[in-house]
Write an enzyme that holds these catalytic residues in place. Structure first.
Site, PDB file in Angstrom:
ATOM      1  N   ASN A   1       1.376 -35.935  35.871  1.00 53.07           N
ATOM      2  CA  ASN A   1       1.987 -34.697  35.339  1.00 53.07           C
ATOM      3  C   ASN A   1       1.046 -33.887  34.447  1.00 53.07           C
ATOM      4  O   ASN A   1       1.114 -32.665  34.435  1.00 53.07           O
ATOM      5  CB  ASN A   1       3.313 -34.999  34.643  1.00 53.07           C
ATOM      6  CG  ASN A   1       3.176 -35.981  33.512  1.00 53.07           C
ATOM      7  OD1 ASN A   1       2.185 -36.696  33.416  1.00 53.07           O
ATOM      8  ND2 ASN A   1       4.173 -36.014  32.646  1.00 53.07           N
TER       9      ASN A   1
ATOM     10  N   GLU B   1       2.355 -46.019  27.775  1.00 55.19           N
ATOM     11  CA  GLU B   1       3.081 -44.754  27.575  1.00 55.19           C
ATOM     12  C   GLU B   1       3.964 -44.570  28.799  1.00 55.19           C
ATOM     13  O   GLU B   1       3.485 -44.172  29.859  1.00 55.19           O
ATOM     14  CB  GLU B   1       2.078 -43.600  27.448  1.00 55.19           C
ATOM     15  CG  GLU B   1       1.200 -43.672  26.208  1.00 55.19           C
ATOM     16  CD  GLU B   1       1.965 -43.383  24.923  1.00 55.19           C
ATOM     17  OE1 GLU B   1       3.059 -42.811  24.983  1.00 55.19           O
ATOM     18  OE2 GLU B   1       1.463 -43.754  23.847  1.00 55.19           O
TER      19      GLU B   1
ATOM     20  N   CYS C   1       7.563 -36.692  30.267  1.00 50.53           N
ATOM     21  CA  CYS C   1       8.157 -37.981  29.893  1.00 50.53           C
ATOM     22  C   CYS C   1       9.135 -37.869  28.730  1.00 50.53           C
ATOM     23  O   CYS C   1      10.111 -38.599  28.664  1.00 50.53           O
ATOM     24  CB  CYS C   1       7.051 -38.962  29.557  1.00 50.53           C
ATOM     25  SG  CYS C   1       5.892 -38.306  28.349  1.00 50.53           S
TER      26      CYS C   1
HETATM   27  P1  NAD Z   1       3.395 -44.393  38.282  1.00 54.77           P
HETATM   28  O1  NAD Z   1       3.797 -45.553  37.449  1.00 54.77           O
HETATM   29  O2  NAD Z   1       3.871 -44.344  39.689  1.00 54.77           O
HETATM   30  O3  NAD Z   1       1.794 -44.322  38.396  1.00 54.77           O
HETATM   31  C1  NAD Z   1       0.985 -44.209  37.246  1.00 54.77           C
HETATM   32  C2  NAD Z   1      -0.405 -44.713  37.568  1.00 54.77           C
HETATM   33  O4  NAD Z   1      -0.362 -46.107  37.820  1.00 54.77           O
HETATM   34  C3  NAD Z   1      -1.050 -44.079  38.785  1.00 54.77           C
HETATM   35  O5  NAD Z   1      -2.412 -43.836  38.490  1.00 54.77           O
HETATM   36  C4  NAD Z   1      -0.903 -45.151  39.843  1.00 54.77           C
HETATM   37  O6  NAD Z   1      -1.892 -45.102  40.851  1.00 54.77           O
HETATM   38  C5  NAD Z   1      -1.073 -46.403  39.010  1.00 54.77           C
HETATM   39  N1  NAD Z   1      -0.487 -47.623  39.559  1.00 54.77           N
HETATM   40  C6  NAD Z   1       0.550 -47.743  40.436  1.00 54.77           C
HETATM   41  N2  NAD Z   1       0.833 -49.050  40.638  1.00 54.77           N
HETATM   42  C7  NAD Z   1      -0.045 -49.763  39.871  1.00 54.77           C
HETATM   43  C8  NAD Z   1      -0.235 -51.154  39.633  1.00 54.77           C
HETATM   44  N3  NAD Z   1       0.522 -52.080  40.227  1.00 54.77           N
HETATM   45  N4  NAD Z   1      -1.213 -51.527  38.776  1.00 54.77           N
HETATM   46  C9  NAD Z   1      -1.968 -50.605  38.145  1.00 54.77           C
HETATM   47  N5  NAD Z   1      -1.835 -49.274  38.325  1.00 54.77           N
HETATM   48  C10 NAD Z   1      -0.873 -48.864  39.182  1.00 54.77           C
HETATM   49  O7  NAD Z   1       3.802 -43.104  37.469  1.00 54.77           O
HETATM   50  P2  NAD Z   1       3.704 -41.584  37.949  1.00 54.77           P
HETATM   51  O8  NAD Z   1       4.734 -41.375  39.008  1.00 54.77           O
HETATM   52  O9  NAD Z   1       2.280 -41.259  38.223  1.00 54.77           O
HETATM   53  O10 NAD Z   1       4.109 -40.781  36.625  1.00 54.77           O
HETATM   54  C11 NAD Z   1       5.419 -40.487  36.245  1.00 54.77           C
HETATM   55  C12 NAD Z   1       5.880 -41.459  35.188  1.00 54.77           C
HETATM   56  O11 NAD Z   1       4.971 -41.428  34.091  1.00 54.77           O
HETATM   57  C13 NAD Z   1       7.240 -41.105  34.599  1.00 54.77           C
HETATM   58  O12 NAD Z   1       8.003 -42.270  34.465  1.00 54.77           O
HETATM   59  C14 NAD Z   1       6.885 -40.544  33.228  1.00 54.77           C
HETATM   60  O13 NAD Z   1       7.914 -40.667  32.284  1.00 54.77           O
HETATM   61  C15 NAD Z   1       5.691 -41.340  32.867  1.00 54.77           C
HETATM   62  N6  NAD Z   1       4.884 -40.641  31.849  1.00 54.77           N
HETATM   63  C16 NAD Z   1       4.870 -41.107  30.566  1.00 54.77           C
HETATM   64  C17 NAD Z   1       4.140 -40.455  29.583  1.00 54.77           C
HETATM   65  C18 NAD Z   1       4.121 -40.947  28.143  1.00 54.77           C
HETATM   66  O14 NAD Z   1       3.234 -40.549  27.404  1.00 54.77           O
HETATM   67  N7  NAD Z   1       5.050 -41.773  27.709  1.00 54.77           N
HETATM   68  C19 NAD Z   1       3.395 -39.331  29.918  1.00 54.77           C
HETATM   69  C20 NAD Z   1       3.419 -38.875  31.223  1.00 54.77           C
HETATM   70  C21 NAD Z   1       4.162 -39.550  32.184  1.00 54.77           C
END
Ligand code: NAD
Length: 487
Positions: free
Chosen positions: A151, A248, A282
């Site tokens: 995002n 996060e 988020c």
């Molecule tokens: P996601 O968990 O699908 O993916 C995040 C990252 O993790 C990607 O780079 C992905 O390739 C990687 N990944 C996937 N599976 C993995 C594994 N098994 N091991 C290691 N890495 C892996 O999340 P998304 O869809 O990219 O993002 C949306 C989510 O992120 C929402 O839930 C949102 O709330 C959260 N978010 C949180 C914050 C915060 O600061 N708290 C900020 C932005 C987004």
């Protein structure tokens, strides 16, 4: 037309993988492939570790003030290239130009600037213990991995690399496979600014590459941004080599609007906290609890402003304030939640459908959607949707609404609107959330620590305390007299 192919960024330059495997990246507003990226295969992974080891040796040997000076050059380049970088973010994410142009690069640069400034100010302790004394050193951890969500791709890369590099660590960063270009641009900028080769490396790919990072014993820490479920997998894998973790994760944050609130201001906050970045933030306040005395006024104004003031379309058009969701799959997921809301008995106040604006007919848009008559146990009120979908609920008792707001396994953010300062602080102190706003919503300056309670996260980003998450304390005891030994 051929599209560019980006290689992984290792040891200060692009490096070709050996398998030749790539993945495609689409512009969410057009559904067109805009470039391909090489996946980090075993050759790249090994090269990334070797590169980071060398980078760490060079970078950690510099004084904090030298590191600070170089990082500040990177900050200046980020700001100079604001528009070019903002465009990369718009094309990768589908978010509106009018946001990326003033938020994404800016807030990323701010955080690197903040930690560059703090780096030389980090000090240890010294204390006498009798005639002897001890002192402590704040030492970097070594190689840190960053794993980003889609995002705020460039901002997340800056928020993770800022404190890590300021403290003297080397970084291997894996951006989301949906939005891989921003991190590459940042890597190039670090080199241009004078960060030694190997200090900031970018590896590309999806879950498998992330898993490799979390399991690799050469890596001391993982800072992860993403979904709660992925965070649990990352933490479990990191436990194998007892890595430090920062998490996060997602949220389902409440905003409480009391009956003395400035209702128009509260509507502004609710719209910002649900429709900015087309709802893909988020900390969004996706559960809006409105006091029954101002409920009708609140939803009347919310409906009018949502229907009149939102302009969806080509995200590069500066007038557009609602962009496309990240992917077709995500658009379908969000529309599925909307169907579920209707099935479970919530009433659509406005929105609810996919959108096909004339200037971006193939984009993955969803109308800004507001549900009323919501109940706490509805799926749309309990689960993170990560799209422009707001649920409005009614309350009339302070203790009751606090209990309802806290009745979730998530705890990322919360907000309160009221003019009564005692009520505001009394309520906010009882809300189980790491990031709280009073008569405001969503601002996240570099100075302010951010992170989640409960399953929304572990550790913090930004703020002074984050430097501690990227250092370890070495205690050194100094004997000043002869050792008394029974042997
Ligand atoms: P996601 O968990 O699908 O993916 C995040 C990252 O993790 C990607 O780079 C992905 O390739 C990687 N990944 C996937 N599976 C993995 C594994 N098994 N091991 C290691 N890495 C892996 O999340 P998304 O869809 O990219 O993002 C949306 C989510 O992120 C929402 O839930 C949102 O709330 C959260 N978010 C949180 C914050 C915060 O600061 N708290 C900020 C932005 C987004």
């Amino acid at each position: 037309m051929t599209t560019p192919v980006y290689e992984n960024f290792i040891n200060g330059h692009f490096l070709k993988n050996q398998t030749g495997d790539t993945f495609a990246v689409k512009n969410p507003a057009t559904d067109e492939v805009i470039y391909h990226v090489e996946i980090a295969d075993e050759f790249i992974q090994n090269a990334a570790i070797e590169s980071a080891k060398q980078g760490f040796a060079a970078w950690s040997a510099m004084t904090p003030i030298e590191r600070s000076r170089i990082l500040l050059k990177a900050v200046a380049i980020l700001r100079e290239r604001n528009d070019e970088l903002a465009k990369v973010e718009v094309l990768d994410t589908g978010k509106p130009w009018q946001e990326a142009e003033c938020v994404d690069v800016e807030t990323g640069a701010d955080v690197i600037e903040y930690f560059a400034g703090l780096a030389p100010a980090q000090v240890g302790q010294q204390q006498m213990v009798g005639n002897d004394f001890y002192y402590t050193r704040k030492e970097p951890l070594g190689i840190c991995a960053g794993i980003g969500a889609w995002n705020y791709p460039l901002q997340i890369a800056c928020w993770k690399s800022g404190p890590a590099l300021a403290a003297g660590n080397a970084v291997i960063f894996k951006p989301s496979e949906e939005t891989p270009l921003g991190a590459i641009k940042l890597a190039e900028i670090f080199i241009e600014a004078g960060v030694p080769a190997g200090v900031f490396n970018v590896v590309q790919g999806a879950a498998e590459v992330g898993q490799w990072l979390t399991a690799n014993p050469n890596i001391e820490k993982v800072s992860f941004t993403g979904e709660v479920g992925t965070g649990k997998k990352v933490m479990a894998s990191a436990a194998g080599s007892l890595k430090d973790v920062t998490m996060e994760l997602g949220g389902k944050s409440p905003l409480l609007v009391f009956d003395d609130a400035d209702v128009s201001q509260a509507v502004s906050a609710a719209m910002l906290g649900n429709f900015y970045t087309q709802g893909e933030i988020c900390t969004n306040c996706t559960r809006i609890y409105v006091h029954k005395n101002v409920y009708q006024q609140f939803i009347d104004e919310l409906k009018t402003r949502t229907e009149q003031n939102i302009i969806a379309g080509d995200p590069m058009d500066p007038e557009v304030n609602l962009g496309a969701l990240i992917s077709k799959k995500h658009q379908e997921l969000v529309l599925g939640y909307i169907d579920k809301g209707i099935q479970e008995g919530a009433t659509l106040l406005t929105g609810g459908k996919a959108l096909s604006p004339a200037s971006a007919p193939n984009g993955y848009f969803v109308e800004p959607t507001v549900f009323v008559d919501c109940k706490d146990d509805m799926t749309i009120v309990k689960e993170e949707i990560f799209g422009p979908v707001m649920s409005v609920l009614v309350f009339d008792d302070e203790d009751d609404v606090i209990q309802r707001a806290n009745d979730t396994h998530l705890g990322l953010a919360a907000g309160v609107f009221t003019k009564d300062i005692q009520l505001a602080h009394r309520v906010i102190h009882q809300l189980q959330a790491g990031i709280c706003w009073i008569n405001s919503y969503g601002n996240s300056p570099a100075e302010m620590p951010v992170g989640g309670y409960k399953q929304s996260g572990i550790g913090r980003e930004n703020g002074i305390e984050t430097l501690d998450h990227y250092t370890q304390t070495k205690s050194i005891y100094v004997g000043m007299s002869n050792i008394e030994s029974p042997f």
